[in-house]
Design a protein around this motif. Structure first.
Motif, short mmCIF file in Angstrom:
data_model
loop_
_atom_site.label_atom_id
_atom_site.label_comp_id
_atom_site.label_asym_id
_atom_site.label_seq_id
_atom_site.Cartn_x
_atom_site.Cartn_y
_atom_site.Cartn_z
N SER A 1 -4.06 8.07 2.35
CA SER A 1 -3.95 6.64 2.06
C SER A 1 -2.61 6.07 2.46
N CYS A 2 -1.63 6.95 2.67
CA CYS A 2 -0.31 6.51 3.12
C CYS A 2 -0.28 6.20 4.61
N THR A 3 -1.36 6.53 5.32
CA THR A 3 -1.43 6.28 6.76
C THR A 3 -2.18 4.98 7.03
N ASN A 4 -2.35 4.66 8.30
CA ASN A 4 -3.12 3.47 8.70
C ASN A 4 -4.57 3.81 9.02
N THR A 5 -4.96 5.05 8.81
CA THR A 5 -6.34 5.48 9.05
C THR A 5 -7.23 5.10 7.87
N ASN B 1 2.81 4.39 1.13
CA ASN B 1 3.48 4.51 2.43
C ASN B 1 4.48 5.66 2.40
N ALA C 1 -5.81 -2.11 3.49
CA ALA C 1 -6.41 -1.99 4.82
C ALA C 1 -7.93 -1.85 4.68
N SER C 2 -8.52 -0.82 5.32
CA SER C 2 -9.97 -0.62 5.28
C SER C 2 -10.38 0.49 4.32
N ASN C 3 -9.50 0.91 3.45
CA ASN C 3 -9.80 1.99 2.53
C ASN C 3 -10.85 1.58 1.51
N LYS D 1 0.84 -1.20 0.00
CA LYS D 1 0.00 0.00 0.00
C LYS D 1 0.87 1.25 0.00
N LYS E 1 6.26 6.17 5.18
CA LYS E 1 7.20 5.76 6.22
C LYS E 1 7.37 6.84 7.28
N GLU F 1 -2.95 10.30 10.73
CA GLU F 1 -2.61 8.99 11.32
C GLU F 1 -3.27 8.82 12.69
#
Length: 348
Positions: free
Chosen positions: A293-297, A184, A316-318, A182, A186, A276
């Motif tokens: 979209s680069c985050t985990n949210t 990222n 993830a959940s996107n 995905k 970093k 995030e």
């Protein structure tokens, strides 16, 4: 006048470069010990430069201890990939090349003078990308063929971030079934911690936060009436348990007329660091949506003009939804992602 010249230039470049380049045959790059790879994406837009992060991670996973150079336009890529140890060099065309012709030409000279094991053009429609791939000094090149010849085309092959990954896998023999990395940035633990402090300073409470971005360019920007209705839904349904935060663009405009708490930073990495620390992010197709979209949210991407199969958030959940063809999707999906039941006020 410069805009007309640029349109003419793009038309001529597409005409002259449309037949440039033949990629290496399928499987020809398997087990190659490449140590120096060039990725080409000469477009200055934030989203377009973020979308190559999946490919960069794939290169890292495929070629051990490989060094990666990026051929880009503008300097935003230097910020995006500042925490990628594998990214060791940048060749950046100026955004206004007519005004900085010297820098423009020197970038092409620099490109030619460096030697690479592999060069990857990420977008076949980019005439500058195809030309740069042809001009670069490398034995192996991937121009991004329109179809895969060795294996069945995956259903998500035409996503702009995934397509160059699949094309590389076609050449290296890596399984298509392996999950695509995905997007990222970093972000470091320190950056995320700072984002948490910035968010706490805004609200000074222990509630979770729903974040959204109401701006987008051209037809991708939803009307004020649509956003006011959506904001009203968020208030009535979630404000008791969640903070509501609007992320602002550099243009400092708001489709809800600044009715919610707002956040903006000139530091490109601070914005995703704040996101995030939120529970969900809602936005139309835009650079900031890709940044989120680069985050985990979980990200809810709004798509009614551009194609979500090409540009939609993934991993993830996107999710991507069209709020016009499926008017209830936003109201039903947000509670699912937040793991909160929808109140009777909005249930059918």
């Amino acid at each position: 006048m410069l805009k007309k010249i640029n349109v003419f230039r793009k038309g001529m470049m597409n005409l002259l470069t449309k037949n440039i380049g033949i990629s290496s045959p399928p499987g020809s790059l398997a087990n190659k010990p490449f140590k120096k790879v060039l990725v080409i994406r000469p477009n200055h837009r934030l989203g377009n430069q973020l979308l190559i992060s999946s490919l960069i991670q794939e290169i890292e996973n495929t070629f051990e201890n490989c060094e990666i150079d990026l051929f880009l336009k503008g300097n935003v890529g230097k910020i995006i990939y500042s925490n990628y140890p594998s990214v060791t060099g940048f060749i950046c065309l100026p955004k206004d090349h007519f005004k900085k012709i010297g820098n423009y030409l020197s970038s092409w000279v620099k490109l030619r003078n460096k030697k690479y094991d592999l060069v990857i053009n990420t977008v076949p429609e980019s005439s500058s990308g195809r030309l740069a791939t042809r001009f670069a000094n490398s034995t192996y090149k991937i121009y991004d063929p329109e179809i895969l010849t060795g294996r069945a085309v995956p259903k998500d092959y035409f996503h702009i971030a995934k397509k160059p990954v699949y094309n590389l896998r076609e050449q290296t023999g890596v399984s298509f079934s392996k999950p695509i990395p995905k997007l990222n940035l970093k972000l470091t633990d320190a950056e995320i911690a700072k984002g948490k402090v910035l968010l706490q300073d805004l609200f000074n409470n222990q509630k979770e936060t729903i974040a959204f971005f109401t701006f987008a360019t051209g037809g991708k920007c939803y009307s004020k009436s649509w956003w006011h209705e959506t904001y009203q839904f968020l208030k009535e349904e979630f404000q008791g348990e969640f903070n509501l935060l609007e992320i602002l663009p550099k243009e400092n405009v708001s489709q809800i007329d600044f009715k919610a708490k707002t956040f903006y930073s000139e530091d490109l990495r601070e914005i995703p660091a704040v996101i995030e620390n939120t529970s969900i992010f809602i936005a139309a197709d835009s650079g900031v949506m890709h940044l989120a979209s680069c985050t985990n949210t979980p990200v809810v991407g709004l798509f009614s003009v551009t194609d979500s199969k090409v540009y939609g958030p993934y991993g993830a959940s996107n999710i991507a939804i069209n709020p016009f063809t499926n008017k209830e999707a936003l109201k039903t999906q947000i509670p699912v992602l937040l793991k909160k039941p929808l109140s009777s006020l909005y249930q059918n």
